[in-house]
Design an enzyme around this catalytic site. Sequence first.
Site, PDB file in Angstrom:
ATOM      1  N   SER A 160       0.840  -1.195   0.000  1.00  0.00           N
ATOM      2  CA  SER A 160       0.000   0.000   0.000  1.00  0.00           C
ATOM      3  C   SER A 160       0.877   1.248   0.000  1.00  0.00           C
ATOM      4  O   SER A 160       1.993   1.235   0.548  1.00  0.00           O
ATOM      5  CB  SER A 160      -0.906   0.010   1.236  1.00  0.00           C
ATOM      6  OG  SER A 160      -1.523   1.274   1.399  1.00  0.00           O
ATOM      7  N   TYR A 195      -1.342   0.174  10.404  1.00  0.00           N
ATOM      8  CA  TYR A 195      -1.413  -0.277   9.011  1.00  0.00           C
ATOM      9  C   TYR A 195      -0.180   0.165   8.234  1.00  0.00           C
ATOM     10  O   TYR A 195       0.440  -0.634   7.513  1.00  0.00           O
ATOM     11  CB  TYR A 195      -2.685   0.267   8.363  1.00  0.00           C
ATOM     12  CG  TYR A 195      -2.907  -0.219   6.946  1.00  0.00           C
ATOM     13  CD1 TYR A 195      -3.290  -1.528   6.694  1.00  0.00           C
ATOM     14  CD2 TYR A 195      -2.731   0.638   5.860  1.00  0.00           C
ATOM     15  CE1 TYR A 195      -3.493  -1.992   5.402  1.00  0.00           C
ATOM     16  CE2 TYR A 195      -2.937   0.195   4.556  1.00  0.00           C
ATOM     17  CZ  TYR A 195      -3.315  -1.117   4.331  1.00  0.00           C
ATOM     18  OH  TYR A 195      -3.508  -1.557   3.037  1.00  0.00           O
TER      19      TYR A 195
END
Length: 264
Positions: free
Chosen positions: A148, A161
């Site tokens: 990501s 995250y």
Amino acid sequence: MTTLSEKPLDGRIALVTGASRGIGRAAALALAGAGAHVVAVGRTQGALEELDDAIRSAGSSATLVPLDLTDYDGIDRLGAAVHERWKRLDILVGNAGILGNLTPLGHATPKAWAQVMDINVTANWRLIRSFDPLLRASEAGRAIFVTSGAAQKCRAYWGPYSVSKAALDALVRTYAAETEATNVRAMLLNPGPLRTRMRAAAMPGEDPETLRTPEDLAPDFVRLAGRDWTDTGKIYDFPTGRVHAFRAAEWIGPVTTGIDRGSS
């Protein structure tokens, strides 16, 4: 009618995690459509069965594996089962991941932090640990892990995250370096903003109709899984359609503060 030449992954064995929905489901369907036999790993039996129906209706085949990736012994058992049946693994897609809670770092609970790391980092390391010998046994082993942009952007409140994806990047780059002289190619794939359940949870005010879909991304899994793919240890950025190398940081020495502390 589809011919053999139109199926570039014919005869290949592909394992996809998080295959029951979203990016994983789209990747599994695309790999199966390209001729691979897909080992579909997911937590939801019913969703895996729906995937199996879709794969079979397209003329391909799958093996369903209901598995929570925090069952690390289960990952080892899966590796042993794949070895017993096929003696190799040609394609590994590490897609499964969780967002976790968006919260200040100081407010994240140890349990929530560990859950994100367990799925996004440790489970992928366990996959590499279990399937590395099988990827090396392939004449063209391909490992693709979904990362990501959060790994570099490091937005406020995205700490667990972002940290997990940065760790994943380091994990895969290390694995690529360790397998550079083999037939294994290890890549990271950044999907960017896609119309997924995770994206909706992260950006609840966003209009999903403005986003591309996992199905738009899926053909690129086939490209990265191909026998002719040569890059390794890099990131494929879907929004730009480009492959990026990671730049090595340069050590510039101690930072001068301008403060003369004098002699002691």
